[in-house]
Write an enzyme that holds these catalytic residues in place. Sequence first.
Site, PDB file in Angstrom:
ATOM      1  N   CYS A  80       0.819  -1.221   0.000  1.00 30.19           N
ATOM      2  CA  CYS A  80       0.000   0.000   0.000  1.00 30.19           C
ATOM      3  C   CYS A  80       0.848   1.263   0.000  1.00 30.19           C
ATOM      4  O   CYS A  80       0.342   2.346  -0.323  1.00 30.19           O
ATOM      5  CB  CYS A  80      -0.923   0.007   1.213  1.00 30.19           C
ATOM      6  SG  CYS A  80      -2.093  -1.367   1.257  1.00 30.19           S
ATOM      7  N   ARG A 187     -23.738  -4.669   6.347  1.00 32.61           N
ATOM      8  CA  ARG A 187     -23.403  -6.102   6.437  1.00 32.61           C
ATOM      9  C   ARG A 187     -22.118  -6.341   7.236  1.00 32.61           C
ATOM     10  O   ARG A 187     -21.126  -5.640   7.056  1.00 32.61           O
ATOM     11  CB  ARG A 187     -23.250  -6.676   5.027  1.00 32.61           C
ATOM     12  CG  ARG A 187     -22.803  -8.130   4.976  1.00 32.61           C
ATOM     13  CD  ARG A 187     -22.884  -8.673   3.575  1.00 32.61           C
ATOM     14  NE  ARG A 187     -22.088  -7.910   2.612  1.00 32.61           N
ATOM     15  CZ  ARG A 187     -20.787  -8.109   2.419  1.00 32.61           C
ATOM     16  NH1 ARG A 187     -20.120  -9.010   3.139  1.00 32.61           N
ATOM     17  NH2 ARG A 187     -20.146  -7.395   1.496  1.00 32.61           N
ATOM     18  N   CYS A 198     -15.209  -0.376   6.057  1.00 33.41           N
ATOM     19  CA  CYS A 198     -14.132  -0.842   5.184  1.00 33.41           C
ATOM     20  C   CYS A 198     -14.035   0.029   3.938  1.00 33.41           C
ATOM     21  O   CYS A 198     -15.049   0.461   3.382  1.00 33.41           O
ATOM     22  CB  CYS A 198     -14.390  -2.286   4.746  1.00 33.41           C
ATOM     23  SG  CYS A 198     -14.751  -3.449   6.100  1.00 33.41           S
TER      24      CYS A 198
END
Length: 383
Positions: A80, A187, A198
Amino acid sequence: MRNVYVGGAAVVPFGKHRGESAADLGAQAVGDLLRVTGVAPSQVETGYGGTMYGGSLLAQRVLQRVGVSGPAVFTVENACASGASAIHLAWQAVASGSVGCAIAFGAENLSDFGGGALPLASHDLEIAQGMVMPAAYAMRAQRYLHGWGATSQDLDRVSVKNRANGSRNPRAHFQAEVTLEEVSESRLVADPLRLLHCCPNSDGAAAVLLCSEGFAEDHGLPLVRVAASVVRSGRFSTGYRDMTWPDITARTAARAYQQAGLGPDDLDLVELHDAFSIAELLHAEALGLTTRGKAYVALENGEFDRDGRVAVSPSGGLLSRGHPVGATGVVQVCESYWQLTGQADELQVPGAEVALTHVTGGGIFGVDNGACAVHILTTRDDE
């Protein structure tokens, strides 16, 4: 070592760019960068391109498309932190006096993977046992909530703040606000993390021009100085690891503050690696923005809002802006550059003079993260 300046920035908005390769996206970003700065391809003395999944020789393929052909060019993979590592290497080249003008970019197309967690190296011991990044951050979140008295609603607040910021960012993958209720009812992904805790897998590219003071002045470019550029790797240990303390972030930031001659109290804004909502809390503490175990309190009190004590992820962060892995560290510098030059429009942090960018990532057995990069940018004259 001489001073290095960011002379310009360009971004291909993050989102889904199906049918466009990482090279396509990178060429758009670098081409736009050359246009907005007025720099000719022949004046670019070296280039660095960061990517994790863009394939071999991405930097060479991108730069040749925009007319930069012949100089030393490097493709950088550092998980990343790939794009931020490309910036670091470009900074080294200019700071050393080897070149007067360098381009650093990051590009990625993650649509090809379809969806779900990104694939990791299966030969790693922990990954072979089933470790994926949502699971790693879920464990960190569980330990943080247990150890410091925070609740899942504190995780929700991170997402609400950053999605609200991103709703004003035309370059963000998600440009809509969410409510606490929507986050808490989304969810479940990995307990306690839910879908809206996320970041999305995104496609996109970003590019910056780094140059000497003389080059910037000759081309009429704003003087945004790179006061610090630091990259570190994780320390290996087979013993106990504190899941609530990102040591790699703390060490990288400490060196960056020393290099810049600045501290956390000098920062006006921070673009940090909020790949998951818990990451903002963990990294805010490791960066020294608040005392350990109290980031969720600072967040609730509005200290990390755009008009708060220090604006954290005013662009929307990874949670809203998206996370095309190789491009993330570069777009953080782009967003900070626009803040410091008063070009951030609805995202503008009033009076911003000092910005810090932070990106970290890479799952490896025995370390908290494989790589971390911190940059500090400023328009202040004092050194």
